[in-house]
Write a protein that holds these residues in place. Structure first.
Motif, short mmCIF file in Angstrom:
data_model
loop_
_atom_site.label_atom_id
_atom_site.label_comp_id
_atom_site.label_asym_id
_atom_site.label_seq_id
_atom_site.Cartn_x
_atom_site.Cartn_y
_atom_site.Cartn_z
N ARG A 1 0.73 -1.21 -0.13
CA ARG A 1 -0.02 -0.08 0.03
C ARG A 1 0.85 1.24 0.11
O ARG A 1 0.59 2.25 -0.84
N HIS B 1 -7.31 6.49 1.18
CA HIS B 1 -7.56 6.10 2.65
C HIS B 1 -8.86 6.07 2.59
O HIS B 1 -9.80 7.13 2.64
N HIS C 1 -6.60 8.96 -3.92
CA HIS C 1 -5.49 9.44 -4.46
C HIS C 1 -5.54 8.86 -6.08
O HIS C 1 -5.54 7.67 -6.35
N GLU D 1 -5.38 15.98 1.69
CA GLU D 1 -4.16 15.92 2.74
C GLU D 1 -2.75 16.36 2.22
O GLU D 1 -1.91 16.49 3.21
N HIS D 2 -2.57 16.59 1.10
CA HIS D 2 -1.40 16.98 0.65
C HIS D 2 -1.17 18.50 0.63
O HIS D 2 -0.04 19.07 0.41
#
Ligand code: 2HG
Ligand code: ZN
Length: 490
Positions: free
Chosen positions: A380, A423, A430, A464-465
């Motif tokens: 992962r 996630h 993603h 999240e990035h």
């Protein structure tokens, strides 16, 4: 989300391949908070408190409170203490034109001048703080609140918002003659997503009503207060009320997923979807019910499509697929972190068995030791690394509502080579687009389509990035102009 418990004792990993394609329900909007999915039997004991009606009865017994006519501004009186705060002379004094305007937007029933009723709203439930407002407004929608505040702002009329009026520090009653805007009429539950445990409701909902509602669905509110019978969720959130379940579920900062807010000048800030990162998606949705079945021991819920697995096998050194090579479309990596190994193991195995019986999972393996678990994680975690070995990779990091999570991957796959993973427990996809080189023509096939699509789903273009150079100028796809200018100011 209130499920991230890392009380690490035993850790279990499982890699499975879900089967069925089931579409989920639509998400609703408005202010949303997330109750945790623990059985109601585990609730903390409730504390009885004075209800609003009881408080009103008590106040009536205390006799009528002094209310001055509009032309005279009464200094605030305190039952038990005095104040040094002076009325700001820049504020206007209410007049009959103002009252007429409010009636034009709220109707007669939404504009309360009756002395007794206004007197009740002028005083806090302890009878400690007492204002001298002449007017109580009862809006029933965000639009009405916005109109009230916009008008008051232009007329320089002071306002005090009021919820259940259960505060202990004199924050919910007027200091002088402020117009009282009570949200008591905004008490609708808009929706409840019983897969993800997301409640969407209006600010004037009484906490106890929300508790009863979610308990009937097998959930629990992450907040409990002695004043639950009267306090409003809007007031709880605006004060970040702690309450009796704080140790177990943490603060409301962590439990509130989105808000719709009216600023003092009447601007409506829609921040409902941008704070949320809580979706599953595609045929994986039903597996996400694992959150309920695995409850407090679930610590990770990751997914990847088979393109990711193939790429990882090809490009990552020493990595093996623990499942037999087969045409499974999706893989899920679940990790549990509990405090009682045998209990956790039994719970996980029961979940897997049920999922297989229900036809949600085709195959799976459970790591027997830490080295096997690391191997699962290596697959992962290595997808990102494997993706750059191809040549060029365009990376998108999206938060998308549950039922749409994989749609964008399939949509893009028509045009380009793409990986979909992320996630699942956070609704964070993603989307990696692979190309032999970075090229304007490839980019033109991706952007602005990906951003527009995400925006149309009320998703976030950066789960999240962060924004960085790549997305600094794309923020408007996820945030309203008002929210952008507010963040520039602050
Ligand atoms: C992950 O979850 C990282 O693996 C990287 O956030 C995702 O490379 C990516 O797109
Ligand atoms: Zn990530």
């Amino acid at each position: 989300m209130p499920y991230q418990f890392r009380i690490a004792a035993a850790r279990r990993c499982v890699l499975t391949t879900p089967l069925n394609s089931q579409r989920g329900r639509n998400y609703a909007t408005r202010s949303s908070s997330s109750p945790a999915s623990l059985p109601a039997s585990r609730r903390s004991p409730q504390v009885e408190t004075m209800s609003r009606r009881a408080a009103e009865r008590l106040l009536r017994r205390l006799g009528p409170l002094a209310v001055e006519p509009p032309a005279r501004v009464q200094k605030r009186t305190f039952s038990t203490t005095a104040t040094h705060i002076q009325r700001n002379p820049a504020y206007s004094v209410l007049n009959s034109d103002d009252v007429s305007y409010f009636k034009s937007i709220l109707g007669d029933s939404g504009v309360v001048q009756d002395e007794d009723r206004v007197a009740v709203a002028n005083v806090d439930w302890m009878g400690k703080y007492r204002g001298a407002s002449q007017l109580l407004l009862l809006p029933k929608s965000t639009t009405e609140v916005s109109k009230i505040l916009s008008y008051c702002n232009s007329r320089r009329l002071a306002v005090v918002p009021q919820g259940g009026n259960t505060g202990l520090v004199g924050g919910s009653v007027p200091v002088y003659d402020e117009v009282i805007v009570s949200l008591v009429g905004m008490d609708k539950i808009i929706s409840f997503d019983n897969v993800n445990g997301i409640l969407t409701c209006e600010a004037g909902c009484v906490l106890e009503n929300l508790s009863t509602f979610v308990e009937n669905e097998g959930f629990i509110m992450p907040l409990d207060l002695g004043a639950k019978g009267s306090c409003h969720i809007g007031g709880n959130i605006s004060t970040n009320a702690g309450g009796l379940r704080f140790i177990r579920y943490g603060s409301l900062h962590g439990n509130v997923l989105g808000l719709e807010v009216v600023l003092a000048n009447g601007t409506v800030l829609d921040m409902l979807s941008t704070l949320r990162k809580d979706n599953t998606g595609y045929d994986l949705k039903h597996l996400f019910i694992a959150r309920r079945n695995l409850g407090e021991i679930l610590s990770a819920f990751e997914f990847m499509d088979h393109h990711c697995i193939d790429l990882a096998m090809k490009h990552l050194e020493g990595v093996q697929n623990p499942l037999p090579a087969s045409p499974y479309k999706f893989y899920v990596l679940i990790e549990t972190t509990g405090s009682d190994e045998s209990y956790d193991k039994a719970k996980l195995e029961a979940f897997l068995l049920r999922s297989m019986e229900d036809g949600l999972v085709a195959d799976g393996v459970i790591a027997q030791d830490i080295s096997q678990a690391s191997n699962f994680w290596r697959i992962r975690e290595g997808i990102s690394e494997a993706s750059v070995k191809v040549g060029a990779v365009y990376k998108y990091d999206l938060s998308i509502p549950v039922e749409k999570l994989y749609d964008i991957v399939e949509e893009m796959r028509i045009r380009v080579e793409v990986l979909g993973y992320g996630h699942l427990g956070d609704g964070n996809l993603h989307l990696n687009i692979l190309s032999s080189k970075y090229d304007e023509s490839v980019l033109a096939q991706i952007e602005p389509f990906v951003y527009e699509w995400t925006s149309a789903q009320r998703g976030s273009i950066s789960a999240e990035h962060g924004l960085g150079l790549m997305k600094a100028e794309k923020i408007h796809y996820s945030k309203s102009p008002e929210a952008v200018s507010l963040s520039m100011v602050s």
